[in-house]
Design an enzyme around this catalytic site. Structure first.
Site, PDB file in Angstrom:
ATOM      1  N   SER A 125      20.128  10.545  59.811  1.00 49.62           N
ATOM      2  CA  SER A 125      19.559   9.237  59.470  1.00 49.62           C
ATOM      3  C   SER A 125      20.630   8.168  59.429  1.00 49.62           C
ATOM      4  CB  SER A 125      18.872   9.338  58.097  1.00 49.62           C
ATOM      5  OG  SER A 125      18.586   8.057  57.579  1.00 49.62           O
ATOM      6  N   TYR A 149      19.828  11.661  48.819  1.00 50.86           N
ATOM      7  CA  TYR A 149      19.202  11.946  50.114  1.00 50.86           C
ATOM      8  C   TYR A 149      20.220  11.717  51.230  1.00 50.86           C
ATOM      9  CZ  TYR A 149      16.844  10.975  54.464  1.00 50.86           C
ATOM     10  OH  TYR A 149      16.500  10.957  55.790  1.00 50.86           O
ATOM     11  N   LYS A 153      22.275  14.308  54.130  1.00 51.91           N
ATOM     12  CA  LYS A 153      22.417  14.119  55.582  1.00 51.91           C
ATOM     13  C   LYS A 153      23.888  14.137  55.977  1.00 51.91           C
ATOM     14  CE  LYS A 153      18.072  13.874  56.486  1.00 51.91           C
ATOM     15  NZ  LYS A 153      17.417  15.013  57.171  1.00 51.91           N
TER      16      LYS A 153
HETATM   17  C1  WQD Z   1      12.522  -1.440  55.429  1.00 54.55           C
HETATM   18  C2  WQD Z   1      12.611  -2.885  54.961  1.00 54.55           C
HETATM   19  C3  WQD Z   1      12.822  -3.104  52.581  1.00 54.55           C
HETATM   20  C4  WQD Z   1       8.827  -1.491  51.670  1.00 54.55           C
HETATM   21  C5  WQD Z   1      14.509   4.168  54.524  1.00 54.55           C
HETATM   22  C6  WQD Z   1      15.534   5.217  54.233  1.00 54.55           C
HETATM   23  C7  WQD Z   1      16.057   5.791  55.518  1.00 54.55           C
HETATM   24  C8  WQD Z   1      14.913   6.253  56.388  1.00 54.55           C
HETATM   25  C9  WQD Z   1      13.955   5.102  56.648  1.00 54.55           C
HETATM   26  C10 WQD Z   1      14.577   8.595  56.033  1.00 54.55           C
HETATM   27  C11 WQD Z   1      13.639  -3.099  53.871  1.00 54.55           C
HETATM   28  C12 WQD Z   1      11.505  -3.703  53.061  1.00 54.55           C
HETATM   29  C13 WQD Z   1       9.962  -1.912  52.339  1.00 54.55           C
HETATM   30  C14 WQD Z   1       8.048  -2.436  50.953  1.00 54.55           C
HETATM   31  C15 WQD Z   1       9.570  -4.169  51.620  1.00 54.55           C
HETATM   32  N1  WQD Z   1      14.230   7.343  55.777  1.00 54.55           N
HETATM   33  N2  WQD Z   1      10.318  -3.232  52.313  1.00 54.55           N
HETATM   34  N3  WQD Z   1       8.444  -3.748  50.967  1.00 54.55           N
HETATM   35  O1  WQD Z   1      14.884   1.355  53.347  1.00 54.55           O
HETATM   36  O2  WQD Z   1      15.445   0.716  55.765  1.00 54.55           O
HETATM   37  O3  WQD Z   1      15.139   3.112  55.176  1.00 54.55           O
HETATM   38  O4  WQD Z   1      13.489   4.670  55.360  1.00 54.55           O
HETATM   39  O5  WQD Z   1      15.362   8.994  56.833  1.00 54.55           O
HETATM   40  O6  WQD Z   1      16.895   6.895  55.204  1.00 54.55           O
HETATM   41  O7  WQD Z   1      16.618   4.622  53.546  1.00 54.55           O
HETATM   42  O8  WQD Z   1      13.173   1.604  55.225  1.00 54.55           O
HETATM   43  O9  WQD Z   1      10.793   1.024  55.372  1.00 54.55           O
HETATM   44  O10 WQD Z   1      11.796   1.518  53.082  1.00 54.55           O
HETATM   45  O11 WQD Z   1      12.376  -0.621  54.266  1.00 54.55           O
HETATM   46  O12 WQD Z   1       9.904  -5.357  51.593  1.00 54.55           O
HETATM   47  O13 WQD Z   1       6.991  -2.101  50.315  1.00 54.55           O
HETATM   48  O14 WQD Z   1      11.348  -3.252  54.397  1.00 54.55           O
HETATM   49  O15 WQD Z   1      13.410  -3.908  51.557  1.00 54.55           O
HETATM   50  O16 WQD Z   1      14.219  -4.386  54.054  1.00 54.55           O
HETATM   51  P1  WQD Z   1      14.730   1.598  54.816  1.00 54.55           P
HETATM   52  P2  WQD Z   1      11.962   0.922  54.442  1.00 54.55           P
END
Ligand code: WQD
Length: 338
Positions: A125, A149, A153
Site C-alpha cells: 500500500s 496497519y 505492510k
Molecule cells: C481519501 C480522502 C480523506 C472519507 C486509506 C488507507 C490506505 C488504503 C486506502 C488500504 C482523504 C477523505 C475520506 C470520508 C473524507 N487502504 N475522506 N471523508 O486515507 O487516502 O487511504 O485507504 O490499503 O492504506 O490509508 O483513503 O478513502 O480513507 O480517504 O473527506 O468519509 O478522502 O480525508 O483526503 P486514504 P480514504
C-alpha cells in the site's frame, strides 16, 4: 496454464483480480475465511466467470488448513491479499493487526516453502510512504509507517526481501496500491465495507443511494488547490490488470520487484464528489468537518516503474471510476447482503 492461489479471495480487490486472471487464462484457487467479505461473491464470480470458482474456506493463519490447501492443489504462485486494512482500527487493535497480517503472511510463506512454491505477490500500500516528502512518489522514496496497519505492510515487504536474499529461489512482487475505487462494469461485484465506510468512495456511494445522510469532508484547510485532500484514485479493474502483469513477469523472468500501482494523477475530495454527482445524477450533500487524524494532504504515484517493468498502466479516469462505483451501489443498495 499456471495455477494461482488468491488469499482473501472474496474481498474487493481480490475478487476483481480473480476475474482478470481467469480472463488471462490462469487457473485460480481462492481462499477466504469470510471474516471481512461475503460468500455471495462466489455466486457472482460463477456468474461472471462462467464456471464454478475453485474455493477453499480457510484462515490464512491456520497452518493445518493452509497445508490442506497446498496438498489438494498444485499452486504455481500466490497473490496474498488476506489482511485487515482499516488504518484507524489498527491503532486501536495493534495486536490483532500484527497477528493477522504478519502471522498470515508467515504461515502462507512457510506452507509455500514446504511445497516448493516460491512465486509471491504481496498486496502492499502507498501507506508505506507516510507523509510523502515530494510528489509524485517514486518507489525509492522514504518509507515510514504512521500506524500499525502501515507497519504491517512495511514489515511484510521486509520479510519478503529477506526471504529472497536468503533463498534466491524466491521471486516476489510488492505492489503498492494507491486508492482503489470503482467496480466491475457488470455492477455485480464491488466494494462492500462492513459498518461505516472508512474510505471516501464507498461513503459517497452510500450517501447517493440514500443509506447515509451526508458526507463528512475531513478538512478543507490543506495546502491543496481546493483545500481538501488529494489522492491517486485507481480503478479496481486497472489494479487487477496490474496483478496479471506482475504475475506474468514473475513467472516468465527472473528477479523480484516493487512497483506503485497508481494513475500518476491526484484528485481532491471535492473533485471526486463533483465527478460522482455528475456521473450518478444524484446529489452528494456534504459538510466540511475538521481534519481526520493521520491524514496527509496529498499523495499520488509516479507509476513509470510499473509501466517500464510490466508494460502496465492505468486506463480508466475518474468519470469511469464514478460511473462503475455508482452502477455497483445502485444495483446492490445493501451490498452483498441478501
Ligand atoms: C481519501 C480522502 C480523506 C472519507 C486509506 C488507507 C490506505 C488504503 C486506502 C488500504 C482523504 C477523505 C475520506 C470520508 C473524507 N487502504 N475522506 N471523508 O486515507 O487516502 O487511504 O485507504 O490499503 O492504506 O490509508 O483513503 O478513502 O480513507 O480517504 O473527506 O468519509 O478522502 O480525508 O483526503 P486514504 P480514504
Amino acid at each position: 496454464m499456471a495455477t494461482i492461489l488468491l488469499t482473501g479471495a472474496t474481498g474487493y480487490i481480490a475478487s476483481h483480480t480473480w476475474l482478470a486472471l481467469q480472463a488471462a487464462g490462469f487457473e485460480v484457487v481462492g481462499v477466504d475465511d469470510f471474516s471481512n467479505s461475503s460468500p455471495v461473491v462466489l455466486e457472482r464470480l460463477h456468474e461472471l466467470g462462467g464456471r464454478p470458482p475453485v474455493f477453499e474456506r480457510a484462515d490464512v493463519c491456520d497452518a493445518a488448513a493452509m497445508e490442506g490447501v497446498f496438498q489438494r492443489h498444485r499452486i504455481d504462485a500466490t497473490v496474498h491479499f488476506a489482511a485487515f486494512k482499516a488504518v484507524g482500527e489498527s491503532t486501536a487493535k495493534p495486536l490483532e493487526y500484527y497477528a493477522n497480517n504478519l502471522g498470515g503472511l508467515l504461515n502462507v510463506c512457510r506452507t509455500m516453502r514446504r511445497h516448493g512454491c516460491t512465486r509471491f505477490v504481496f498486496s502492499s500500500s502507498a501507506t508505506v510512504y507516510g507523509d510523502p516528502e515530494s510528489l509524485p512518489i517514486r518507489e525509492d522514496a522514504r518509507l515510514t509507517a504512521t500506524n500499525p496497519y502501515g507497519q504491517t505492510k512495511l514489515v511484510g515487504e521486509q520479510i519478503l526481501r529477506d526471504l529472497g536474499a536468503a533463498d534466491p529461489a524466491w521471486q516476489t512482487a510488492c505492489l503498492r496500491y494507491f486508492n482503489p475505487v470503482g467496480a466491475h462494469e457488470s455492477g455485480r461485484i464491488g466494494e462492500d465495507p462492513r459498518g461505516t465506510p472508512n474510505n471516501l468512495m464507498p461513503y459517497v456511494t452510500q450517501v447517493a443511494v440514500g443509506r447515509r445522510e451526508f458526507l463528512q469532508v475531513f478538512g478543507d484547510d490543506y495546502p491543496t488547490p481546493d483545500g481538501t485532500g488529494v489522492r491517486d484514485y485507481i480503478h479496481v479493474c486497472d489494479l487487477a490488470d496490474g496483478h496479471v502483469a506482475a504475475l506474468r513477469r514473475l513467472l516468465d523472468a527472473p528477479g523480484s520487484f516493487t512497483v506503485n500501482l497508481g494513475t500518476g494523477r491526484g484528485h481532491s475530495v471535492l473533485e471526486v464528489v463533483t465527478a460522482f454527482a455528475r456521473a450518478s445524477g444524484r446529489p452528494v450533500p456534504y459538510r466540511i468537518v475538521p481534519r481526520r487524524p493521520g491524514d496527509v494532504a496529498a499523495c499520488w504515484a509516479d507509476p513509470s516503474q510499473a509501466q517500464s517493468l510490466l508494460g502496465w498502466q492505468a486506463r480508466h479516469g475518474l468519470e469511469r471510476m464514478c460511473t462503475d462505483s455508482w452502477r455497483w451501489q445502485q444495483n446492490n443498495p445493501r451490498g452483498f447482503e441478501a
